[in-house]
Design an enzyme around this catalytic site. Structure first.
Site, short mmCIF file in Angstrom:
data_model
loop_
_atom_site.label_atom_id
_atom_site.label_comp_id
_atom_site.label_asym_id
_atom_site.label_seq_id
_atom_site.Cartn_x
_atom_site.Cartn_y
_atom_site.Cartn_z
N GLY A 169 35.74 44.20 47.90
CA GLY A 169 35.64 43.59 46.58
C GLY A 169 35.39 42.09 46.68
O GLY A 169 35.77 41.45 47.67
N GLY A 204 35.75 40.01 43.64
CA GLY A 204 36.14 39.50 42.33
C GLY A 204 37.29 38.51 42.45
O GLY A 204 37.51 37.91 43.51
N GLY A 205 38.03 38.37 41.36
CA GLY A 205 39.10 37.39 41.31
C GLY A 205 40.18 37.61 42.34
O GLY A 205 40.70 36.64 42.91
N LYS A 259 43.96 34.76 32.66
CA LYS A 259 44.01 33.87 33.83
C LYS A 259 42.94 32.77 33.78
O LYS A 259 43.14 31.69 34.33
CB LYS A 259 43.89 34.69 35.12
CG LYS A 259 45.14 35.55 35.36
CD LYS A 259 45.09 36.29 36.67
CE LYS A 259 46.39 37.07 36.88
NZ LYS A 259 46.47 37.67 38.21
N SER A 302 57.36 41.41 35.44
CA SER A 302 57.82 40.04 35.73
C SER A 302 59.20 39.74 35.15
O SER A 302 60.02 39.10 35.83
CB SER A 302 56.79 39.02 35.25
OG SER A 302 55.62 39.13 36.02
P1 ATR Z 1 39.68 41.34 39.84
O1 ATR Z 1 39.96 40.07 39.10
O2 ATR Z 1 40.75 42.39 39.72
O3 ATR Z 1 39.28 41.11 41.26
P2 ATR Z 1 36.95 41.61 39.04
O4 ATR Z 1 36.78 40.14 39.18
O5 ATR Z 1 36.37 42.30 37.87
O6 ATR Z 1 38.47 42.01 39.05
O7 ATR Z 1 36.38 42.27 40.38
C1 ATR Z 1 36.43 43.64 40.59
C2 ATR Z 1 35.83 43.94 41.98
O8 ATR Z 1 35.99 45.34 42.24
C3 ATR Z 1 34.36 43.64 42.09
O9 ATR Z 1 34.10 43.15 43.39
C4 ATR Z 1 33.71 45.01 41.89
O10 ATR Z 1 32.45 45.18 42.51
P3 ATR Z 1 31.12 44.54 41.85
O11 ATR Z 1 31.21 43.07 42.08
O12 ATR Z 1 30.02 45.17 42.59
O13 ATR Z 1 31.18 44.92 40.40
C5 ATR Z 1 34.72 45.89 42.57
N1 ATR Z 1 34.69 47.29 42.11
C6 ATR Z 1 35.09 47.77 40.92
N2 ATR Z 1 34.97 49.11 40.87
C7 ATR Z 1 34.46 49.49 42.07
C8 ATR Z 1 34.10 50.76 42.67
N3 ATR Z 1 34.24 51.90 42.00
N4 ATR Z 1 33.64 50.76 43.93
C9 ATR Z 1 33.48 49.60 44.63
N5 ATR Z 1 33.81 48.38 44.13
C10 ATR Z 1 34.29 48.32 42.88
#
Ligand code: ATR
Length: 277
Positions: free
Chosen positions: A127, A129-130, A66, A17
């Site tokens: 995914g 997640g966030g 965050k 950044s």
């Molecule tokens: P971020 O804020 O980067 O999105 P997060 O909120 O921890 O991080 O979310 C990570 C996402 O990656 C989640 O959807 C996770 O799947 P789960 O909800 O089942 O845990 C997904 N993820 C992480 N490693 C993974 C893998 N090896 N294969 C598939 N999905 C994965």
């Protein structure tokens, strides 16, 4: 006095950044400085308090803060509310305005920089997640034909699809499901918003998910040809991208919000691009 901005995180050494915003300040002739701030894991608020007290005007927020920034803000923009996380703050008196520009940065990169309109397209997001939360509303605002969220933990994908239905202004179908349930459905745009690439893992995605002429986009930046991008290439996809453009575009959005002038991102993207090999 020079206006002060910073990015806060832990660790923070890796952050691009300062490089990006310093380049933006030069081309737009803004009198400002932009630095890195390392905060202790339990010390986000006191570091931000001190920065504000010393005249700081705004901040970017990176991992793991965050959610701390979400709690710290006095005024949350809809983007931050939907994402459940904050990546940029602006300080005005007692007010702490908070935004999340990751999703809008992603869409701008895909649509403008990569020339891939989302309107009428079938979009698959890996995914729940966030990163996916932040991307959903800006993607839906483009009017895709449908959005499918696929996740290891199926309930999280379904909950996000439900949340999207409640918050979107249009009526784009959004479904959440597990990888097995995808069957042989194919998508025009496949976005990897999992954190799997950070550990060089491959989400269990069938190669048949990539439609011919598909764009495969890795939201992570600077990891080269990740397992996800390799899978896409082996499936015959030729349009591959990582998140360097998203990084630059979310920064440009924050810069415009702070300074009232939107910098061009092409030079920064060229400088930061890591070849996909
Ligand atoms: P971020 O804020 O980067 O999105 P997060 O909120 O921890 O991080 O979310 C990570 C996402 O990656 C989640 O959807 C996770 O799947 P789960 O909800 O089942 O845990 C997904 N993820 C992480 N490693 C993974 C893998 N090896 N294969 C598939 N999905 C994965």
């Amino acid at each position: 006095m020079t206006d002060r901005y910073a990015v806060i995180g832990n660790p923070i050494e890796q952050s691009k950044s300062p490089l990006i915003h310093t380049a933006f300040a030069q081309v737009t002739r803004q009198e400002m400085e932009y630095t890195k701030l390392l905060a202790p894991l339990d010390g986000f608020a006191s570091v931000v308090d001190a920065f504000r007290a010393s005249g700081g005007r705004g901040m970017n927020v990176t991992a793991p803060f965050k959610l701390d920034a979400f709690a710290y803000a006095t005024d949350l923009a809809p983007s931050a509310q939907m994402a459940g996380a904050v990546n940029a703050m602006k300080f005005e008196g007692d007010k702490v305005y908070a935004e999340n520009f990751d999703g809008v940065g992603l869409v701008r990169d895909v649509v403008h920089n990569l020339g891939c309109p989302l309107q009428g397209r079938r979009v698959l997001i890996l995914g729940a997640g966030g990163a996916t939360r932040g991307a959903l509303l800006p993607i839906l605002a483009q009017g895709p034909a449908e959005v499918v969220i696929v996740n290891r933990t199926v309930s999280k994908a379904q909950a996000l699809a439900e949340l999207a239905h409640q918050h979107q202004t249009g009526s784009v179908p959004v479904r959440g499901m597990g990888y097995d349930a995808l069957g042989d459905q194919a998508f025009d745009v496949v976005l990897n918003a999992t954190s799997a690439s950070l550990t060089a893992e491959l989400p269990p995605l069938s190669p048949s998910a990539f439609a011919p002429a598909c764009l495969a986009y890795e939201l992570a930046y600077g990891k080269g040809l990740t397992p996800f991008l390799q899978l896409a290439r082996q499936a015959g996809v030729t349009r591959l991208a990582d998140g360097v453009g998203m990084l630059a575009e979310q920064a440009a959005e924050a810069f415009a919000w702070w300074r009232g002038v939107r910098p061009d991102t092409a030079a920064v993207i060229a400088q930061l691009t890591v070849p996909l090999v």
